[in-house]
Design an enzyme around this catalytic site. Structure first.
Site, mmCIF file in Angstrom:
data_model
loop_
_atom_site.group_PDB
_atom_site.id
_atom_site.type_symbol
_atom_site.label_atom_id
_atom_site.label_comp_id
_atom_site.label_asym_id
_atom_site.label_seq_id
_atom_site.Cartn_x
_atom_site.Cartn_y
_atom_site.Cartn_z
ATOM 1 C CB SER A 560 2.509 -8.688 10.645
ATOM 2 O OG SER A 560 3.879 -8.039 11.113
ATOM 3 C CG ASP A 646 3.369 -4.208 4.897
ATOM 4 O OD1 ASP A 646 3.850 -2.692 6.352
ATOM 5 O OD2 ASP A 646 2.800 -4.429 5.512
ATOM 6 C CG HIS A 680 2.364 -3.395 8.695
ATOM 7 N ND1 HIS A 680 3.196 -4.986 8.725
ATOM 8 C CD2 HIS A 680 2.450 -4.213 10.008
ATOM 9 C CE1 HIS A 680 3.033 -5.433 8.970
ATOM 10 N NE2 HIS A 680 2.580 -5.265 10.447
#
Length: 711
Positions: A560, A646, A680
């Site tokens: 991320s 995501d 995600h």
């Protein structure tokens, strides 16, 4: 272990140069076409992805599979080891409420848990929710939250079946076992129940994927009543019930600023009232404690936060009085309250300390304490060089039992209940490692690397005791460094697969996190963001200098915002690394922060700057955005992992990055794998997600062999 070094040709992504003019600056993006025009709908229905994009992503997945084919047996072995360290049947430490003990339990082989309860006085288990059975209807399944009503009759839960983080809320009648109300769609997954069990408060996720409104509806169905509408697209929303069950609190804000609105829980249909008006740059959170609110705040420049208090009937700032003053270096993390005790947790010199204060020792609302509160409070801490201490909270408001978890890189998680009146401590559970784990075989160390500007960057190191510190060991270096999120020195069963193979595992606690206080975060954001990258590089070089490893034997890992870190250090110091694993990497920073339709763009401007209105922010982001700063020089092997659904880091970021790396950079290879059925967090399920972890570790081992073969 050997792998082939002759690699197949990668997919060639078509180039379609798009020229973007912004604030008098011009940039060219050859791969903007990878963003589906209907991406918002794709998040909820991946089947409608544009065909040319689907074919390209499938080609990338096939290429990655082919390149790493020789690691498939290794991946299976690593996965088997990781599964072997998880208890096949595992149960949480139960949480008491009224006549029941609530918890979760994994059945043998189950990916998702049973939600259960048992009579407090003993008796048969009752299954509230079988998440594993529910998951079998979907390729992806995740629960955001679950809660029972105060009368123990109904069970409410929120589920995501795409990975898009768009949840639906269901209400189950525990008496009949049936869903008893219409599902609430398009929610963030967050909800709160009024204590009388009549009302359900929930947060709406709008077409941009943002939490924009809070509604209240009758628990068993009926009209949705608008409670609050957020007009600032940069603000997040949350809602919760105080432990005292006297107040429902709405919190709105971003990473810098917040404001709380209160609703009396006994009158849940009344309009929310602002506790203290928003002041830009100031944060505060309220904890209700008997006749007052305890306030955790950075008011007045308290960078590491302080605690104030105010009467519950007078919450404006002019009524706040000091409770626990600001002390630099003592970063206050959180507060919880019971009828007779208050507890808080703080981080000092990288580790957490827990304090418990009796109500009779608390300063009055009008008079300061005669002694410093830390001297009056009971302190709980441990003496390992690096550890993690998590405050789970006071179990019941009128009872003196507090629960916390202790762990370190060598020590599995220990759950403790402490009687705050007597000081008696009860060990409730130790994280079991069925395949065996002897902490004495490992050691944890805390090192400090000198950053470019002289700051000392903490590094947590885990290794087997017999692993020599002579520069010969390979090393996995993990980093994050954003949003003030601290990378805790916690126990990980999965990393042992590398450590048991002679690897050193290190976490670089770089700026942008809060391991050394809130200023550590402020020194790694916006105009100081590059400190995060140079801190990570300094950590790698320090580990080399101290003979834990050597250049070319390090594999870097982050996800991320930590994937941004991976992209940046790949551009800045590729010679240090044999490989880089970037999970859901935020690498197309300039384009993403310029796209106001994306869910997180306005909320994240305080973190990165706004390149739409601020030329300095544009130039800064343009100077480090990984996608925009690839150089024609040798790079290590790179694996980028993404998720089609995501909403945080969209699938096209890793896909575009890898395509551009192949255009400009040398060596590699550059690999992209997109999970076509997840978001995600990757795959759902406690076992299924380990396959991605095994892939990353197999890639790390493969990189080392590739580097040796090339040199």
């Amino acid at each position: 272990m050997t792998f082939k070094t002759d690699l197949p040709r990668p997919p060639v992504a078509p180039r379609n140069n798009i020229t973007i003019e912004q604030l008098g600056r011009v940039r060219t993006d050859p791969y903007a076409w990878m963003k589906d025009d209907n991406w918002q709908t794709v998040l909820r229905d991946p089947s409608i992805l544009r065909e040319d994009i689907r074919k390209h992503l499938e080609a990338e997945n096939a290429y990655t599979k082919t390149v790493l084919k020789d690691t498939e047996d290794l991946q299976a072995t690593l996965f088997s080891e990781m599964v072997g360290r998880l208890s096949p049947v595992e149960e949480s430490v139960p949480v008491p409420h009224g006549p029941w003990l609530y918890g979760i339990r994994y059945q043998e082989g189950a990916q998702h848990p049973l939600h259960i309860r048992r009579p407090r006085t003993g008796g048969e288990e009752e299954i509230l929710l079988d998440a594993d059975s529910l998951s079998k209807k979907h390729a992806y399944y995740s629960l955001a939250g679950a809660a029972h009503t105060e009368n123990h009759r109904y069970y409410v839960y929120s589920e995501d079946v795409q990975g898009s983080e768009v949840y639906r809320i269901q209400v189950k009648d525990l008496k009949t076992g049936e869903i008893c109300a219409p599902a609430i769609e398009n929610t963030t997954g967050s909800f709160t129940l009024s204590p009388d069990g009549e009302w359900l408060f929930w947060i709406y996720r709008d077409e941009f994927g943002r939490p924009s409104r809070i509604y209240r509806r009758p628990l068993l169905g009926g009209k949705d009543n608008l409670v609050f509408e957020e007009t600032d697209p940069g603000f997040f929303l949350s809602i919760g019930l105080s432990a005292s069950k006297e107040w429902i609190a709405i919190e709105r804000g971003d990473h810098d600023t917040n404001e709380t609105l209160l609703i009396p829980a006994k009158a849940p249909t009344t309009s929310p009232q602002v506790a203290a008006p928003l002041i830009r740059g100031e944060r505060y959170s309220l904890t209700h404690w008997n006749d007052r609110f305890i306030i955790l705040t950075n008011q007045g420049g308290a960078a590491d936060f302080k605690i104030m208090q105010t009467p519950q009937t007078a919450t404006e700032r002019e009524n706040w009085v000091e409770f626990l003053p600001h002390q630099e270096g003592h970063f206050l993390l959180g507060v919880c309250a019971g009828r007779h005790h208050l507890s808080w947790i703080e981080r000092f010199e990288g580790n957490e300390n827990l304090y418990v204060l009796s109500a009779q020792d608390a300063p009055s609302l009008t008079k300061k304490a005669s002694l410093p509160l830390r001297d009056k409070a009971q302190q709980i801490s441990f003496d390992e060089p690096a550890y993690s201490l998590s405050l789970l909270g006071i179990l019941e408001y009128d009872q003196p039992m507090l629960r916390y978890v202790y762990q370190s890189p060598t020590t599995p998680a220990h759950w403790y209940d402490i009687n705050m009146e007597t000081g008696e401590r009860l060990l409730r559970k130790i994280k079991e490692v069925p395949s065996g784990h002897d902490p004495a075989l490992y050691e944890t160390q805390r090192l400090f690397a000198k950053a470019d500007d002289g700051e000392l960057v903490p590094i947590t190191v885990l290794k087997r005791k017999e692993t020599a510190i002579n520069g010969s060991a390979p090393l996995l270096l993990y980093g994050y460094g954003s949003y003030g999120i601290s990378m805790e020195a916690a126990f990980s069963t999965s990393i042992l697969s590398l450590v048991d193979r002679g690897w050193v595992y290190a976490i670089a606690h770089i700026r942008g996190g809060s391991e050394k206080g809130w200023n550590w975060f402020l020194d790694g954001r916006k105009e100081k963001k590059t400190n995060s990258f140079t801190d990570f590089i300094a950590s790698a070089r320090h580990l080399i200098t101290e003979n834990y490893t050597k250049a070319g034997q390090i594999v870097a890992h982050g996800g991320s915002a930590g994937g941004l870190l991976m992209g940046a250090v790949a551009n800045m110091a590729p010679e240090l690394f044999a490989g880089i694993a970037a999970q859901v990497p935020f690498v197309d920073v300039l384009n993403t922060m310029s796209d106001t339709t994306l869910p997180l763009t306005p909320p994240e401007w305080p973190e990165w700057g706004n390149p739409l209105t601020d030329p300095k922010a544009y130039d800064l982001i343009a100077s480090y955005s990984p996608y925009d700063n690839i150089h024609p020089k040798p790079y290590p092997a790179i694996l980028a992992l993404g998720g089609l659904c995501d909403p945080r880091v969209t699938y096209w970021e890793p896909a575009k990055w890898i395509a551009r790396l192949r255009d400009i950079a040398q060596n590699g290879p550059f690999l992209c794998q997109i999970n076509m059925e997840a978001g995600h967090g990757g795959s759902s399920g406690r076992f299924e997600r380990l396959k991605e972890t095994a892939l990353v570790q197999a890639f790390a081992l493969w990189c080392l062999e590739q580097h040796k073969a090339a040199h």
